[in-house]
Write a protein that holds these residues in place. Structure first.
Motif, mmCIF file in Angstrom:
data_model
loop_
_atom_site.group_PDB
_atom_site.id
_atom_site.type_symbol
_atom_site.label_atom_id
_atom_site.label_comp_id
_atom_site.label_asym_id
_atom_site.label_seq_id
_atom_site.Cartn_x
_atom_site.Cartn_y
_atom_site.Cartn_z
ATOM 1 N N LYS A 480 -8.684 3.305 8.235
ATOM 2 C CA LYS A 480 -7.237 3.426 8.056
ATOM 3 C C LYS A 480 -6.759 2.383 7.056
ATOM 4 C CE LYS A 480 -6.357 5.199 12.724
ATOM 5 N NZ LYS A 480 -5.641 4.983 14.006
ATOM 6 N N GLN A 481 -5.874 2.810 6.167
ATOM 7 C CA GLN A 481 -5.298 1.905 5.181
ATOM 8 C C GLN A 481 -3.810 2.225 5.030
ATOM 9 O OE1 GLN A 481 -5.401 2.204 0.627
ATOM 10 N NE2 GLN A 481 -7.168 0.904 1.027
ATOM 11 N N ASP A 482 -2.966 1.238 5.319
ATOM 12 C CA ASP A 482 -1.512 1.390 5.195
ATOM 13 C C ASP A 482 -1.020 0.451 4.103
ATOM 14 O OD1 ASP A 482 -1.194 1.513 8.790
ATOM 15 O OD2 ASP A 482 -1.720 3.085 7.370
ATOM 16 N N VAL A 483 -0.151 0.954 3.242
ATOM 17 C CA VAL A 483 0.384 0.157 2.138
ATOM 18 C C VAL A 483 1.908 0.251 2.149
ATOM 19 C CG1 VAL A 483 0.406 -0.232 -0.356
ATOM 20 C CG2 VAL A 483 -1.688 0.584 0.753
ATOM 21 N N GLY A 484 2.572 -0.892 2.125
ATOM 22 C CA GLY A 484 4.022 -0.944 1.977
ATOM 23 C C GLY A 484 4.362 -1.693 0.698
ATOM 24 N N ALA A 485 5.315 -1.188 -0.073
ATOM 25 C CA ALA A 485 5.605 -1.798 -1.370
ATOM 26 C C ALA A 485 7.097 -1.746 -1.670
ATOM 27 C CB ALA A 485 4.824 -1.092 -2.484
ATOM 28 N N ALA A 486 7.555 -2.711 -2.471
ATOM 29 C CA ALA A 486 8.922 -2.750 -2.985
ATOM 30 C C ALA A 486 8.884 -3.354 -4.382
ATOM 31 C CB ALA A 486 9.837 -3.565 -2.073
ATOM 32 N N TYR A 487 9.782 -2.891 -5.260
ATOM 33 C CA TYR A 487 9.749 -3.383 -6.638
ATOM 34 C C TYR A 487 11.155 -3.463 -7.226
ATOM 35 C CZ TYR A 487 10.757 1.268 -8.507
ATOM 36 O OH TYR A 487 11.365 2.459 -8.814
ATOM 37 N N GLY A 488 11.263 -4.229 -8.289
ATOM 38 C CA GLY A 488 12.478 -4.296 -9.084
ATOM 39 C C GLY A 488 12.108 -4.525 -10.537
ATOM 40 N N VAL A 489 12.723 -3.764 -11.441
ATOM 41 C CA VAL A 489 12.455 -3.872 -12.879
ATOM 42 C C VAL A 489 13.784 -3.909 -13.617
ATOM 43 C CG1 VAL A 489 11.384 -2.799 -14.904
ATOM 44 C CG2 VAL A 489 10.267 -2.617 -12.672
ATOM 45 N N LEU A 490 13.928 -4.852 -14.533
ATOM 46 C CA LEU A 490 15.143 -4.981 -15.331
ATOM 47 C C LEU A 490 14.787 -4.824 -16.804
ATOM 48 C CD1 LEU A 490 18.200 -5.587 -15.112
ATOM 49 C CD2 LEU A 490 17.636 -7.992 -15.579
ATOM 50 N N SER A 491 15.465 -3.877 -17.473
ATOM 51 C CA SER A 491 15.274 -3.649 -18.902
ATOM 52 C C SER A 491 16.561 -4.004 -19.635
ATOM 53 C CB SER A 491 14.907 -2.178 -19.171
ATOM 54 O OG SER A 491 13.780 -1.787 -18.420
ATOM 55 N N PHE A 492 16.441 -4.746 -20.725
ATOM 56 C CA PHE A 492 17.640 -5.130 -21.466
ATOM 57 C C PHE A 492 17.271 -5.495 -22.900
ATOM 58 C CE2 PHE A 492 15.832 -8.782 -19.344
ATOM 59 C CZ PHE A 492 15.841 -9.784 -20.311
ATOM 60 N N LYS A 493 18.303 -5.616 -23.734
ATOM 61 C CA LYS A 493 18.140 -6.013 -25.125
ATOM 62 C C LYS A 493 18.607 -7.451 -25.295
ATOM 63 C CE LYS A 493 18.409 -1.779 -27.918
ATOM 64 N NZ LYS A 493 17.244 -2.112 -28.764
ATOM 65 N N LEU A 494 17.772 -8.253 -25.945
ATOM 66 C CA LEU A 494 18.188 -9.607 -26.281
ATOM 67 C C LEU A 494 18.896 -9.634 -27.627
ATOM 68 C CD1 LEU A 494 15.202 -11.886 -25.190
ATOM 69 C CD2 LEU A 494 17.476 -11.723 -24.177
ATOM 70 N N ALA A 495 18.554 -8.682 -28.457
ATOM 71 C CA ALA A 495 19.188 -8.532 -29.767
ATOM 72 C C ALA A 495 19.015 -7.076 -30.181
ATOM 73 C CB ALA A 495 18.563 -9.488 -30.778
ATOM 74 N N LYS A 496 19.518 -6.729 -31.361
ATOM 75 C CA LYS A 496 19.437 -5.345 -31.807
ATOM 76 C C LYS A 496 17.997 -4.858 -31.891
ATOM 77 C CE LYS A 496 23.663 -4.525 -34.431
ATOM 78 N NZ LYS A 496 24.232 -4.166 -35.746
ATOM 79 N N ASP A 510 -2.691 -3.160 4.938
ATOM 80 C CA ASP A 510 -3.303 -3.371 6.251
ATOM 81 C C ASP A 510 -4.460 -2.397 6.401
ATOM 82 O OD1 ASP A 510 -3.261 -4.553 9.014
ATOM 83 O OD2 ASP A 510 -2.953 -2.447 9.533
ATOM 84 N N ILE A 511 -5.660 -2.939 6.632
ATOM 85 C CA ILE A 511 -6.873 -2.131 6.710
ATOM 86 C C ILE A 511 -7.550 -2.361 8.051
ATOM 87 C CG2 ILE A 511 -9.180 -1.777 5.750
ATOM 88 C CD1 ILE A 511 -8.082 -2.603 3.048
ATOM 89 N N SER A 512 -7.987 -1.286 8.675
ATOM 90 C CA SER A 512 -8.778 -1.379 9.901
ATOM 91 C C SER A 512 -9.757 -0.221 9.919
ATOM 92 C CB SER A 512 -7.881 -1.343 11.140
ATOM 93 O OG SER A 512 -7.178 -0.110 11.208
ATOM 94 N N GLY A 513 -10.867 -0.410 10.615
ATOM 95 C CA GLY A 513 -11.842 0.657 10.656
ATOM 96 C C GLY A 513 -13.015 0.363 11.568
ATOM 97 N N VAL A 514 -13.761 1.413 11.846
ATOM 98 C CA VAL A 514 -14.969 1.331 12.671
ATOM 99 C C VAL A 514 -16.045 2.156 11.982
ATOM 100 C CG1 VAL A 514 -16.018 1.822 14.899
ATOM 101 C CG2 VAL A 514 -13.628 1.100 14.791
ATOM 102 N N SER A 515 -17.243 1.588 11.900
ATOM 103 C CA SER A 515 -18.376 2.303 11.337
ATOM 104 C C SER A 515 -19.507 2.272 12.357
ATOM 105 C CB SER A 515 -18.838 1.667 10.026
ATOM 106 O OG SER A 515 -19.955 2.362 9.512
ATOM 107 N N GLY A 516 -19.837 3.435 12.892
ATOM 108 C CA GLY A 516 -20.893 3.517 13.894
ATOM 109 C C GLY A 516 -20.529 2.738 15.144
ATOM 110 N N SER A 517 -21.520 2.116 15.746
ATOM 111 C CA SER A 517 -21.297 1.354 16.981
ATOM 112 C C SER A 517 -21.373 -0.144 16.763
ATOM 113 C CB SER A 517 -22.337 1.759 18.031
ATOM 114 O OG SER A 517 -23.652 1.521 17.539
ATOM 115 N N SER A 518 -21.589 -0.570 15.499
ATOM 116 C CA SER A 518 -21.816 -1.999 15.271
ATOM 117 C C SER A 518 -20.821 -2.639 14.319
ATOM 118 C CB SER A 518 -23.236 -2.222 14.730
ATOM 119 O OG SER A 518 -23.424 -1.503 13.522
ATOM 120 N N LEU A 519 -20.236 -1.896 13.397
ATOM 121 C CA LEU A 519 -19.399 -2.491 12.374
ATOM 122 C C LEU A 519 -17.925 -2.207 12.647
ATOM 123 C CD1 LEU A 519 -19.081 -3.993 9.713
ATOM 124 C CD2 LEU A 519 -19.411 -1.828 8.510
ATOM 125 N N ASN A 520 -17.175 -3.238 12.987
ATOM 126 C CA ASN A 520 -15.734 -3.154 13.136
ATOM 127 C C ASN A 520 -15.108 -4.127 12.134
ATOM 128 O OD1 ASN A 520 -14.991 -1.583 15.879
ATOM 129 N ND2 ASN A 520 -16.926 -2.698 16.119
#
Length: 813
Positions: A480-496, A510-520
């Protein structure tokens, strides 16, 4: 619990934005908006004028409120027009400007002006009419756009063929793309991921007909609005949008000695409702690939030599249905469902000679290894998008959701046979059934403070669940893999002449998992990803750009899956669920200029990647698996240019170079500096009567890895195409590597105690015939810009998806 909290927090934020933005609701009075359409015609030749500029001026305040350019049919459609009195200004170089007064109302919001004729200026009437065209390559502040629809020789190919012509992109013999020397590339379709891509990029690209591709966007410095995944960058394939009123479609078929493809699309649009559908299939004619493999382990004085062949098979089909509805000029809905189903596999045999020193006695064993492989993949992608705009030009709010359901099966059967026909060992049988479910919800908001400053922001949640079942329950894999994200981007002109685009993205994984009977295992991490681009417009249509961003590359299923593929007992394959993500910091300086229709784009970059993921061969276990091998500091450069010696003759070339210098801190080993490069050249000529021809060549030099090198490869081809049936249909032929049946690829891995040497003779020569036919109404109203899911956040395998490839890891057809 974390998954629920993640989604609840996301939805709560979306509700706040909804309240502030005043979405929907009966309290808001919505003014019905419409559209104004027209076709611009040359009054003398009666031919459409493409790329003419059309501006809509509101009469009461003489303010420009809308505008656009005509398409190849001379048509232009101005959307979201409020009921008012306007002036329509039409102009194009070589023609006299024209002004028309128009009026729309609540009762009749849509207005079709029909044909509007432009007269040429005096100088223009004495010469050849000037007709503007969309350039083959466009450079923008944060991307390079390759307009594939301008390539007249794509008929009969697929997306992999188109990719080979895109600047800065290299495609290996399997069809896997890399960008400026990095295979850590995220490929999107119309800004969205596909479950098919998560399993095998090469297979997914082969399912997209070249004629369905409008353009390809190469984003080497993605802003913070994109998922942080894709250390090498992002490739976004934009497909053609059929938005003509009425019913229209296209049928195409390609038959050849190697690839056979068919595609049919049918689209309908009535008023504000549009429905699109597409169905395609393909079949690759099986051919033998020779594989010669040698393994040496010096401490054991072991030597294994294999010489044999595999016969690959591949066939599949896909389909999609989409619906778009404009509620009014400010609100629209769209939904789409796609289905992919393909099968690939191989069967073959190898003569094996094994030499081993035991008890001071050198023993030699001869036997035949016969194997059968069968891999299949089914995937359904469903997406839905809501888009809202306002009277404020550029303001936009979108909510997008996507669900993807993938099902994989991988089976192999291997038999070791003595020279007399008796079995040397018990038959090795393996099977793996996998389920890959993914759910995504995101919201984005764009607010223009002014014509020179814009804010983009949004939040996103992704829930992934991967389950793999094996014949042996000890290898079962639940991830299982859960991803939460947030972003902000500002575009502007400093001159012409100075544009700035900066942003910050935060992602929690956040990652979790089980592989077989030995790997958690359980792992979570939080990262910040800044991005910044400064673009300076110079004299003479030139641009200088400096950018920085931080990127991540999470391993996908093919890297993580612990399924042990024992198809070749001497060269087994397995994933590693304990991999950490790659983190890259990239600085790039780019320059582009336009000189009399020619384009030159050059860039240099530096990329520092931590925890590089690569495959390693472990001789003691006879196993190839994946590890975080260390840090790679890479410098690189790219030069792309087009030139027109004659108006209908286009020359195009691209040269990419990057260094490889990996340092493994655990063993304190360093590869030293190696140079990887690729070259692409193309010549295309159009003749009278609808004839078009093209020649191209590609050379990818050896690519260095931590343990060895992947050998160079070169291929070349040509195509002819003829327009027939009043340009409603085309017929053509294409050839590839006509002077040699096989493409020889030499790969080598080596360490202090071993050497692995592989020579592959891949049947590449092919001949094909293609036919394409357009029917119905073919004038377009132009695609309405939409937002959607783009999960560009998983490192893709360079091979067939990690669920069991062909014998010896041979390429697929």
């Amino acid at each position: 619990m974390k998954r629920l909290l993640l989604l609840f927090a996301f939805l709560g934020l979306m509700q706040q934005v909804n309240a502030q933005f005043n979405l929907g609701g009966g309290a808001q009075k919505v003014t019905i908006t419409g559209r104004i359409s027209a076709v611009i015609i040359d009054s003398a030749t009666k031919q459409p004028v493409d790329y003419a500029t059309v501006s809509l001026i509101r009469i009461k305040d003489n303010k420009s409120v809308n505008g656009g350019v005509t398409d190849a049919k001379g048509k232009v459609v101005l959307q979201n027009v409020s009921p008012e009195q306007y002036k329509l200004l039409i102009g194009f170089m070589g023609y006299k400007s024209k002004t028309i007064q128009v009026k729309t109302s609540q009762e009749k919001p849509d207005l079709n002006l029909g044909n509007i004729y432009l007269s040429g200026t005096e100088s223009n009437l004495k010469e050849v009419a000037i007709v503007g065209k969309t350039p083959m390559v466009e450079t923008k502040i944060d991307k390079l756009v390759y307009n594939a629809e301008q390539d007249v020789t794509t008929a009969g190919g697929n997306a992999s063929d188109v990719m080979r012509k895109v600047p800065m992109v290299s495609v290996d013999i399997d069809g896997n793309p890399s960008l400026r020397g990095s295979s850590a590339v995220r490929v999107l379709i119309n800004g969205k991921p596909s479950g098919t891509m998560s399993n095998s990029v090469a297979d997914a690209l082969k399912m997209i007909p070249a004629e369905e591709i409008k353009s390809v966007e190469v984003i080497t410095s993605p802003s913070a609005k994109y998922d942080a995944e894709g250390a090498g960058g992002i490739i976004n394939i934009i497909t053609k949008k059929k938005t003509a009123q009425g019913i229209n479609g296209n049928a195409a078929v390609s038959v050849g000695t190697r690839q056979n493809n068919g595609n049919f699309s049918l689209n309908a649009k009535q008023g504000r409702l549009g429905i699109s559908s597409n169905f395609g299939g393909q079949y690759a004619i099986p051919q033998d690939t020779r594989v010669v493999l040698e393994n040496d382990v010096y401490s054991k004085q072991s030597h294994i030599f294999q010489d044999g062949f595999t016969r690959a098979k591949r066939y599949g089909y896909n389909g999609s249905v989409g619906l778009d509805y404009d509620i009014n000029g400010y609100n629209s809905l769209s939904t789409n469902i796609k289905y992919n189903n393909f099968t690939n596999g191989s069967n073959g045999s190898s003569d094996v000679t094994s030499t081993l020193l035991e008890n001071a006695i050198l023993k030699t064993t001869n036997y035949v290894r016969a194997s059968d492989n069968n891999n299949s993949f089914k995937n359904i992608d469903w997406s839905a998008d809501y888009r809202k705009t306002t009277k404020k030009e550029g303001e936009e709010f979108t909510v997008s959701g996507q669900a993807s359901f993938g099902r994989n099966t991988a089976e192999f059967n291997t038999r070791l046979i003595n020279p007399d026909g008796s079995p040397l060992a018990p038959t090795v049988i393996g099977d793996n059934t996998g389920k890959n479910n993914e759910y995504t919800l995101q919201t984005d908001y764009v607010y223009p403070f002014s014509k020179t400053m814009t804010l983009e922001t949004g939040v996103k949640g992704i829930l992934r669940n991967i389950k793999s079942k094996y014949e042996s329950s000890e290898q079962d894999f639940d991830y299982k893999q859960d991803v939460g994200a947030a972003y902000g981007v500002l575009s502007f002109k400093l001159a012409k002449t100075l544009d700035v685009k900066g942003g910050l993205r935060a992602e929690y994984t956040d990652i979790s998992g089980v592989s077989g009977s030995s790997l958690n295992f359980n792992n979570n991490y939080f990262n910040l990803f800044p991005s910044a681009i400064i673009s300076k417009t110079l004299k003479g249509n030139s641009t200088l750009k400096l950018s920085y961003n931080r990127r991540m590359q999470r391993p996908s299923l093919s890297y993580l899956n612990p399924f042990l593929n024992r198809n070749d007992p001497e060269n087994q394959q397995q994933g590693n669920p304990n991999l950490s993500p790659e983190i890259s910091d990239i600085i790039e300086l780019g320059y582009s200029t336009f000189i009399k229709g020619s384009v030159i784009n050059a860039s240099v970059f530096y990329r520092n990647t931590q925890d590089v993921i690569e495959s390693l061969f472990i001789p003691e276990q006879k196993l190839t698996t994946y590890f975080n091998v260390g840090r790679n500091k890479s410098f690189g450069a790219n030069v792309f240019a087009t030139y027109n010696p004659l108006p209908k003759w286009t020359l195009m070339g691209n040269f990419s170079l990057n260094t490889y210098d990996l340092n493994n801190f655990q063993t304190n080993q360093r590869t030293g500096v190696y140079v990887n490069y690729s070259v692409f050249a193309r010549s295309a000529i159009s003749f009278k009567g609808g004839w078009n021809t093209e020649l191209f060549g590609v050379y990818n030099a050896s690519r260095r890895t931590f343990q060895g090198t992947s050998g160079p490869m070169a291929f070349y081809g040509g195509a002819f195409k003829k327009d027939i049936m009043k340009k409603k249909a085309t017929v053509g032929i294409n050839v590839l590597n006509v002077f040699s049946r096989d493409l020889h690829i030499h790969n080598e891995n080596k360490g202090d105690d071993f050497r692995q040497n592989m020579n592959i003779y891949y049947p590449l020569r092919s001949f094909g015939v293609n036919f394409s036919y357009k029917f119905g109404k073919v004038t377009f109203t132009g695609p309405k810009k939409k937002k959607g899911i783009n999960n560009d956040d998983l490192k893709q395998d360079e091979g067939a998806g990690g669920l069991g490839g062909g014998a010896g890891g041979t390429p697929k057809q």
